[in-house]
Design a protein around this motif. Structure first.
Motif, PDB file in Angstrom:
ATOM      1  N   GLU A  53      25.259   3.289  -4.991  1.00  0.00           N
ATOM      2  CA  GLU A  53      24.868   4.507  -4.430  1.00  0.00           C
ATOM      3  C   GLU A  53      26.270   5.384  -4.481  1.00  0.00           C
ATOM      4  O   GLU A  53      26.360   6.607  -4.993  1.00  0.00           O
ATOM      5  N   ARG A  54      27.333   4.809  -4.181  1.00  0.00           N
ATOM      6  CA  ARG A  54      28.608   5.464  -4.166  1.00  0.00           C
ATOM      7  C   ARG A  54      29.117   5.834  -5.699  1.00  0.00           C
ATOM      8  O   ARG A  54      29.621   7.140  -5.690  1.00  0.00           O
ATOM      9  N   LEU A  55      28.695   5.110  -6.682  1.00  0.00           N
ATOM     10  CA  LEU A  55      29.005   5.369  -7.958  1.00  0.00           C
ATOM     11  C   LEU A  55      27.987   6.308  -8.742  1.00  0.00           C
ATOM     12  O   LEU A  55      28.222   6.366  -9.970  1.00  0.00           O
ATOM     13  N   GLY A  56      26.974   6.630  -8.016  1.00  0.00           N
ATOM     14  CA  GLY A  56      25.986   7.558  -8.629  1.00  0.00           C
ATOM     15  C   GLY A  56      25.078   6.849  -9.634  1.00  0.00           C
ATOM     16  O   GLY A  56      24.499   7.635 -10.335  1.00  0.00           O
ATOM     17  N   ILE A  57      24.552   5.521  -9.387  1.00  0.00           N
ATOM     18  CA  ILE A  57      23.907   4.967 -10.193  1.00  0.00           C
ATOM     19  C   ILE A  57      22.597   4.267  -9.568  1.00  0.00           C
ATOM     20  O   ILE A  57      22.213   3.115  -9.901  1.00  0.00           O
ATOM     21  N   SER A  58      22.244   4.439  -8.341  1.00  0.00           N
ATOM     22  CA  SER A  58      21.436   3.971  -7.519  1.00  0.00           C
ATOM     23  C   SER A  58      20.039   4.014  -8.241  1.00  0.00           C
ATOM     24  O   SER A  58      19.212   3.153  -7.943  1.00  0.00           O
ATOM     25  N   ASP A  59      19.592   5.083  -9.001  1.00  0.00           N
ATOM     26  CA  ASP A  59      18.292   5.332  -9.704  1.00  0.00           C
ATOM     27  C   ASP A  59      18.522   4.470 -10.934  1.00  0.00           C
ATOM     28  O   ASP A  59      17.422   4.350 -11.479  1.00  0.00           O
ATOM     29  N   LYS A  60      19.381   3.574 -11.298  1.00  0.00           N
ATOM     30  CA  LYS A  60      19.504   2.731 -12.521  1.00  0.00           C
ATOM     31  C   LYS A  60      19.309   1.428 -12.122  1.00  0.00           C
ATOM     32  O   LYS A  60      19.657   0.426 -13.005  1.00  0.00           O
ATOM     33  N   LEU A  61      19.161   1.099 -10.983  1.00  0.00           N
ATOM     34  CA  LEU A  61      19.112  -0.422 -10.539  1.00  0.00           C
ATOM     35  C   LEU A  61      18.255  -1.165 -11.083  1.00  0.00           C
ATOM     36  O   LEU A  61      18.425  -2.312 -11.446  1.00  0.00           O
ATOM     37  N   HIS A  62      17.004  -0.794 -11.411  1.00  0.00           N
ATOM     38  CA  HIS A  62      16.032  -1.389 -12.202  1.00  0.00           C
ATOM     39  C   HIS A  62      15.732  -0.982 -13.618  1.00  0.00           C
ATOM     40  O   HIS A  62      14.960  -1.447 -14.517  1.00  0.00           O
ATOM     41  N   SER A  63      16.920  -0.428 -14.277  1.00  0.00           N
ATOM     42  CA  SER A  63      16.910  -0.103 -15.453  1.00  0.00           C
ATOM     43  C   SER A  63      17.727  -1.160 -16.485  1.00  0.00           C
ATOM     44  O   SER A  63      18.653  -1.718 -15.929  1.00  0.00           O
ATOM     45  N   LYS A  64      17.290  -1.428 -17.670  1.00  0.00           N
ATOM     46  CA  LYS A  64      17.752  -2.385 -18.329  1.00  0.00           C
ATOM     47  C   LYS A  64      19.194  -1.970 -18.853  1.00  0.00           C
ATOM     48  O   LYS A  64      19.412  -0.775 -19.197  1.00  0.00           O
ATOM     49  N   ALA A  65      20.286  -2.757 -18.825  1.00  0.00           N
ATOM     50  CA  ALA A  65      21.720  -2.267 -19.100  1.00  0.00           C
ATOM     51  C   ALA A  65      21.905  -1.812 -20.497  1.00  0.00           C
ATOM     52  O   ALA A  65      22.467  -0.895 -20.599  1.00  0.00           O
ATOM     53  N   GLY A  66      20.939  -2.321 -21.358  1.00  0.00           N
ATOM     54  CA  GLY A  66      21.125  -2.010 -22.701  1.00  0.00           C
ATOM     55  C   GLY A  66      20.597  -0.566 -22.955  1.00  0.00           C
ATOM     56  O   GLY A  66      20.871  -0.064 -23.830  1.00  0.00           O
ATOM     57  N   LEU A  67      19.975  -0.068 -21.988  1.00  0.00           N
ATOM     58  CA  LEU A  67      19.260   1.356 -22.061  1.00  0.00           C
ATOM     59  C   LEU A  67      20.246   2.361 -21.499  1.00  0.00           C
ATOM     60  O   LEU A  67      19.963   3.805 -21.351  1.00  0.00           O
ATOM     61  N   LEU A  68      21.062   1.806 -20.689  1.00  0.00           N
ATOM     62  CA  LEU A  68      22.100   2.821 -19.927  1.00  0.00           C
ATOM     63  C   LEU A  68      23.133   3.446 -20.987  1.00  0.00           C
ATOM     64  O   LEU A  68      23.310   2.891 -22.085  1.00  0.00           O
ATOM     65  N   SER A  69      23.631   4.690 -20.596  1.00  0.00           N
ATOM     66  CA  SER A  69      24.753   5.379 -21.218  1.00  0.00           C
ATOM     67  C   SER A  69      26.025   4.463 -20.999  1.00  0.00           C
ATOM     68  O   SER A  69      26.180   3.454 -20.270  1.00  0.00           O
ATOM     69  N   GLN A  70      26.963   4.740 -21.763  1.00  0.00           N
ATOM     70  CA  GLN A  70      28.008   3.905 -21.826  1.00  0.00           C
ATOM     71  C   GLN A  70      28.930   4.123 -20.515  1.00  0.00           C
ATOM     72  O   GLN A  70      29.427   3.162 -19.947  1.00  0.00           O
ATOM     73  N   GLY A  71      28.916   5.086 -20.013  1.00  0.00           N
ATOM     74  CA  GLY A  71      29.356   5.621 -18.729  1.00  0.00           C
ATOM     75  C   GLY A  71      28.704   4.987 -17.369  1.00  0.00           C
ATOM     76  O   GLY A  71      29.509   4.452 -16.461  1.00  0.00           O
ATOM     77  N   GLN A  72      27.143   4.792 -17.672  1.00  0.00           N
ATOM     78  CA  GLN A  72      26.596   3.998 -16.648  1.00  0.00           C
ATOM     79  C   GLN A  72      26.944   2.537 -16.637  1.00  0.00           C
ATOM     80  O   GLN A  72      27.037   2.047 -15.485  1.00  0.00           O
ATOM     81  N   GLN A  73      26.947   2.011 -17.801  1.00  0.00           N
ATOM     82  CA  GLN A  73      27.423   0.831 -18.202  1.00  0.00           C
ATOM     83  C   GLN A  73      28.697   0.197 -17.509  1.00  0.00           C
ATOM     84  O   GLN A  73      28.845  -0.798 -16.700  1.00  0.00           O
ATOM     85  N   GLN A  74      29.545   1.084 -17.402  1.00  0.00           N
ATOM     86  CA  GLN A  74      30.921   1.083 -17.430  1.00  0.00           C
ATOM     87  C   GLN A  74      31.083   0.745 -15.721  1.00  0.00           C
ATOM     88  O   GLN A  74      31.651  -0.021 -15.185  1.00  0.00           O
ATOM     89  N   ARG A  75      30.218   1.541 -14.997  1.00  0.00           N
ATOM     90  CA  ARG A  75      30.180   1.831 -13.531  1.00  0.00           C
ATOM     91  C   ARG A  75      29.443   0.482 -13.046  1.00  0.00           C
ATOM     92  O   ARG A  75      29.948  -0.219 -12.070  1.00  0.00           O
ATOM     93  N   VAL A  76      28.459  -0.004 -13.529  1.00  0.00           N
ATOM     94  CA  VAL A  76      27.558  -1.458 -13.501  1.00  0.00           C
ATOM     95  C   VAL A  76      28.753  -2.551 -13.659  1.00  0.00           C
ATOM     96  O   VAL A  76      28.681  -3.324 -12.734  1.00  0.00           O
ATOM     97  N   ALA A  77      29.337  -2.554 -14.757  1.00  0.00           N
ATOM     98  CA  ALA A  77      30.382  -3.551 -14.871  1.00  0.00           C
ATOM     99  C   ALA A  77      31.363  -3.426 -13.783  1.00  0.00           C
ATOM    100  O   ALA A  77      31.881  -4.688 -13.483  1.00  0.00           O
ATOM    101  N   MET A  78      31.836  -2.276 -13.444  1.00  0.00           N
ATOM    102  CA  MET A  78      32.844  -2.306 -12.378  1.00  0.00           C
ATOM    103  C   MET A  78      32.412  -2.892 -11.071  1.00  0.00           C
ATOM    104  O   MET A  78      33.065  -3.708 -10.148  1.00  0.00           O
TER     105      MET A  78
END
Length: 214
Positions: free
Chosen positions: A127-152
């Motif tokens: 939630e804090r990194l603004g990607i709570s709506d991507k919890l159940h999205s496949k990582a390969g479909l995320l943008s590079q910036g979103q992937q970076q935050r998941v990796a963080m």
């Protein structure tokens, strides 16, 4: 682990250079738990090589690398596994997510190994990194910036004494870079870990105690 020390470490690729000017290579330098370091580098000066040495993925150097009083040249595979699971967490530049797994699964697959962070905290970080709506999205479909935050987030769910962040904001705008920096700062203050950030340009807006030239 309280200290990472490099004693006259020189990557083999630089062994013939007589003009090597660095605060890290071919000198004495300590990274101490509880402090935040920025390691600035020009392209080709061994930024990712430096990170690989800290995790034992590469050993092609002269000199000595110590974790506290232990010379890592004597480490067995089991000791390196312990380092990667308990003492040093790495946010890799290339992120290394599993594209077929969801964002949450990429985090959970690591968190389940240690059960170090509770589920609610993980949800709060998404939630804090603004990607709570991507919890159940496949990582390969995320943008590079979103992937970076998941990796963080994935890098924070294990126990560690040092967090190493390799060129972290190449895919982030200023707002999301600040969100990541704030989260790292909160974790550092709570755990008193050490933080080492490498960069060849723009870097995370953290309060650095020391800046070193690679």
């Amino acid at each position: 682990m309280k200290t990472i020390s490099l004693h006259q470490v020189v990557p083999q690729v630089f062994s013939e250079r007589e003009d090597l000017s660095s605060d890290v290579w071919n000198t004495e330098v300590d990274f101490t738990k509880g402090f935040t370091y920025l390691v600035e580098a020009e392209s080709g000066m061994g930024k990712s090589t430096f990170c690989s040495y800290l995790l034992g993925y590469r050993h092609d150097y002269s000199g000595q690398l110590f974790f506290d009083q232990d010379d890592v040249c004597d480490y067995k595979i089991s000791q390196w596994v312990e380092v990667r699971q308990q003492h040093i967490s790495m946010l890799f530049q290339e992120m290394r997510l599993f594209p077929e797994l969801t964002a949450l699964e990429n985090v959970d697959i690591k968190n389940h190994l240690t059960s170090h962070i509770d589920e609610q905290t993980v949800m709060d970080w998404f939630e804090r990194l603004g990607i709570s709506d991507k919890l159940h999205s496949k990582a390969g479909l995320l943008s590079q910036g979103q992937q970076q935050r998941v990796a963080m987030i994935r890098s924070l769910v294990q126990p560690f004494d040092f967090l190493v962040v390799d060129e972290p904001i190449s895919h982030l705008d200023d707002t999301n870079a600040q969100l990541m920096a704030d989260l790292i700062q909160q974790v550092r203050e709570k755990s008193q870990c050490g933080v080492i950030v490498t960069s060849i340009g723009k870097h995370l807006p953290l309060n650095y105690d020391y800046t070193l030239k690679l």
